[in-house]
Design a protein around this motif. Structure first.
Motif, PDB file in Angstrom:
ATOM      1  N   ALA A 265       0.841  -1.195   0.000  1.00 53.29           N
ATOM      2  CA  ALA A 265       0.000   0.000   0.000  1.00 53.29           C
ATOM      3  C   ALA A 265       0.878   1.248   0.000  1.00 53.29           C
ATOM      4  CB  ALA A 265      -0.908  -0.004   1.224  1.00 53.29           C
ATOM      5  N   HIS A 266       0.353   2.340  -0.531  1.00 50.56           N
ATOM      6  CA  HIS A 266       1.059   3.622  -0.548  1.00 50.56           C
ATOM      7  C   HIS A 266       0.024   4.730  -0.596  1.00 50.56           C
ATOM      8  CE1 HIS A 266       0.076   3.872  -4.818  1.00 50.56           C
ATOM      9  NE2 HIS A 266       0.599   2.669  -4.975  1.00 50.56           N
ATOM     10  N   GLN A 267       0.450   5.931  -0.295  1.00 47.94           N
ATOM     11  CA  GLN A 267      -0.455   7.077  -0.381  1.00 47.94           C
ATOM     12  C   GLN A 267      -0.405   7.623  -1.794  1.00 47.94           C
ATOM     13  OE1 GLN A 267       0.672   9.883   2.640  1.00 47.94           O
ATOM     14  NE2 GLN A 267      -0.585   8.864   4.160  1.00 47.94           N
ATOM     15  N   GLY A 268      -1.513   8.162  -2.241  1.00 49.88           N
ATOM     16  CA  GLY A 268      -1.554   8.765  -3.561  1.00 49.88           C
ATOM     17  C   GLY A 268      -1.448   7.724  -4.653  1.00 49.88           C
ATOM     18  N   TRP A 269      -0.721   8.036  -5.707  1.00 50.12           N
ATOM     19  CA  TRP A 269      -0.527   7.117  -6.820  1.00 50.12           C
ATOM     20  C   TRP A 269       0.961   6.946  -7.090  1.00 50.12           C
ATOM     21  CZ3 TRP A 269       2.243   9.968 -10.143  1.00 50.12           C
ATOM     22  CH2 TRP A 269       2.033  11.342 -10.155  1.00 50.12           C
ATOM     23  N   ARG A 270       1.299   5.895  -7.803  1.00 49.88           N
ATOM     24  CA  ARG A 270       2.676   5.616  -8.201  1.00 49.88           C
ATOM     25  C   ARG A 270       2.672   5.161  -9.651  1.00 49.88           C
ATOM     26  NH1 ARG A 270       2.998   7.638  -3.980  1.00 49.88           N
ATOM     27  NH2 ARG A 270       4.172   7.059  -2.147  1.00 49.88           N
ATOM     28  N   TYR A 271       3.781   5.407 -10.332  1.00 54.99           N
ATOM     29  CA  TYR A 271       3.927   4.933 -11.700  1.00 54.99           C
ATOM     30  C   TYR A 271       4.135   3.425 -11.711  1.00 54.99           C
ATOM     31  CZ  TYR A 271       4.784   9.853 -12.923  1.00 54.99           C
ATOM     32  OH  TYR A 271       4.677  11.202 -13.093  1.00 54.99           O
ATOM     33  N   LEU A 272       3.732   2.787 -12.809  1.00 58.90           N
ATOM     34  CA  LEU A 272       3.917   1.358 -13.001  1.00 58.90           C
ATOM     35  C   LEU A 272       4.277   1.142 -14.470  1.00 58.90           C
ATOM     36  CD1 LEU A 272       3.605  -1.586 -11.847  1.00 58.90           C
ATOM     37  CD2 LEU A 272       1.257  -1.504 -12.677  1.00 58.90           C
ATOM     38  N   LYS A 273       5.474   0.602 -14.716  1.00 56.53           N
ATOM     39  CA  LYS A 273       5.903   0.343 -16.092  1.00 56.53           C
ATOM     40  C   LYS A 273       5.108  -0.817 -16.671  1.00 56.53           C
ATOM     41  CE  LYS A 273      10.607   1.913 -15.334  1.00 56.53           C
ATOM     42  NZ  LYS A 273      12.017   1.501 -15.260  1.00 56.53           N
ATOM     43  N   ASP A 274       4.949  -0.803 -17.972  1.00 54.56           N
ATOM     44  CA  ASP A 274       4.169  -1.826 -18.653  1.00 54.56           C
ATOM     45  C   ASP A 274       4.705  -3.231 -18.372  1.00 54.56           C
ATOM     46  OD1 ASP A 274       1.907  -2.226 -20.457  1.00 54.56           O
ATOM     47  OD2 ASP A 274       3.396  -3.004 -21.865  1.00 54.56           O
ATOM     48  N   GLU A 275       6.022  -3.389 -18.340  1.00 53.75           N
ATOM     49  CA  GLU A 275       6.592  -4.725 -18.116  1.00 53.75           C
ATOM     50  C   GLU A 275       6.373  -5.226 -16.684  1.00 53.75           C
ATOM     51  OE1 GLU A 275      10.120  -1.773 -17.912  1.00 53.75           O
ATOM     52  OE2 GLU A 275       8.435  -2.104 -19.275  1.00 53.75           O
ATOM     53  N   ASP A 276       6.032  -4.342 -15.757  1.00 48.23           N
ATOM     54  CA  ASP A 276       5.776  -4.727 -14.369  1.00 48.23           C
ATOM     55  C   ASP A 276       4.286  -4.926 -14.075  1.00 48.23           C
ATOM     56  OD1 ASP A 276       8.511  -4.568 -13.822  1.00 48.23           O
ATOM     57  OD2 ASP A 276       8.364  -2.440 -13.302  1.00 48.23           O
ATOM     58  N   ALA A 277       3.446  -4.605 -15.035  1.00 49.23           N
ATOM     59  CA  ALA A 277       1.997  -4.697 -14.835  1.00 49.23           C
ATOM     60  C   ALA A 277       1.533  -6.139 -14.985  1.00 49.23           C
ATOM     61  CB  ALA A 277       1.277  -3.811 -15.843  1.00 49.23           C
ATOM     62  N   PRO A 278       0.600  -6.577 -14.135  1.00 50.78           N
ATOM     63  CA  PRO A 278       0.080  -7.946 -14.268  1.00 50.78           C
ATOM     64  C   PRO A 278      -0.788  -8.080 -15.522  1.00 50.78           C
ATOM     65  CG  PRO A 278      -1.111  -6.776 -12.553  1.00 50.78           C
ATOM     66  CD  PRO A 278      -0.004  -5.868 -13.005  1.00 50.78           C
ATOM     67  N   ARG A 279      -0.859  -9.293 -16.027  1.00 53.20           N
ATOM     68  CA  ARG A 279      -1.682  -9.578 -17.204  1.00 53.20           C
ATOM     69  C   ARG A 279      -3.156  -9.559 -16.845  1.00 53.20           C
ATOM     70  NH1 ARG A 279       1.774 -14.313 -17.462  1.00 53.20           N
ATOM     71  NH2 ARG A 279      -0.076 -15.275 -16.606  1.00 53.20           N
TER      72      ARG A 279
END
Length: 133
Positions: free
Chosen positions: A93-107
């Motif tokens: 969990a984290h506050q606000g939002w965070r970036y997520l690269k395409d290669e790290d995103a779940p299918r």
């Protein structure tokens, strides 16, 4: 490749509750979240998705339609009013939002995964604590 973001599904009591909230905005064509600051990389995020964190796991995504400034200086994150289920992946969990690269995103579910192979968020979190996923 688009850039994505992650955000906690704050005040959602369940993934079904989150889905209902998103779908309740279908009549206007988009759901909106408020953020204080425009992401610096916002242009890369149009066409990406907001990945929702529920019980310390990524559980679904909503496509990002764009960003729009409000009259009070804050920003709308404009989302497609749908929740696309993804293969559950542990996420702190984290506050606000965070970036997520395409290669790290779940299918997405359905991309070679059967729904029987998806871990419940609580189980994914416990296995991550043990270093098993």
């Amino acid at each position: 490749m688009p850039l994505h973001m992650t955000k906690i599904a704050y005040s959602a009591e369940s993934p079904a509750d989150l889905r209902a909230w998103l779908e309740s905005h279908a009549d206007i064509g988009e759901a909106r979240l408020t953020t204080r600051y425009l992401p610096k990389r916002h242009e890369e995020m149009v066409g990406g998705s907001l990945y929702w964190i529920y019980e310390h796991a990524l559980i679904g995504r909503s496509p990002i339609l764009g960003f729009e400034q409000r009259e009070d200086g804050r920003w709308w994150i404009r989302l497609a009013p749908k929740l696309i289920p993804v293969v559950t992946k542990p996420k702190r969990a984290h506050q606000g939002w965070r970036y997520l690269k395409d290669e790290d995103a779940p299918r997405d579910l359905g991309d070679g995964e059967s729904s029987g192979d998806v871990m419940p968020p609580k189980l994914a979190r416990e296995l991550a604590k043990l270093g098993l996923v």
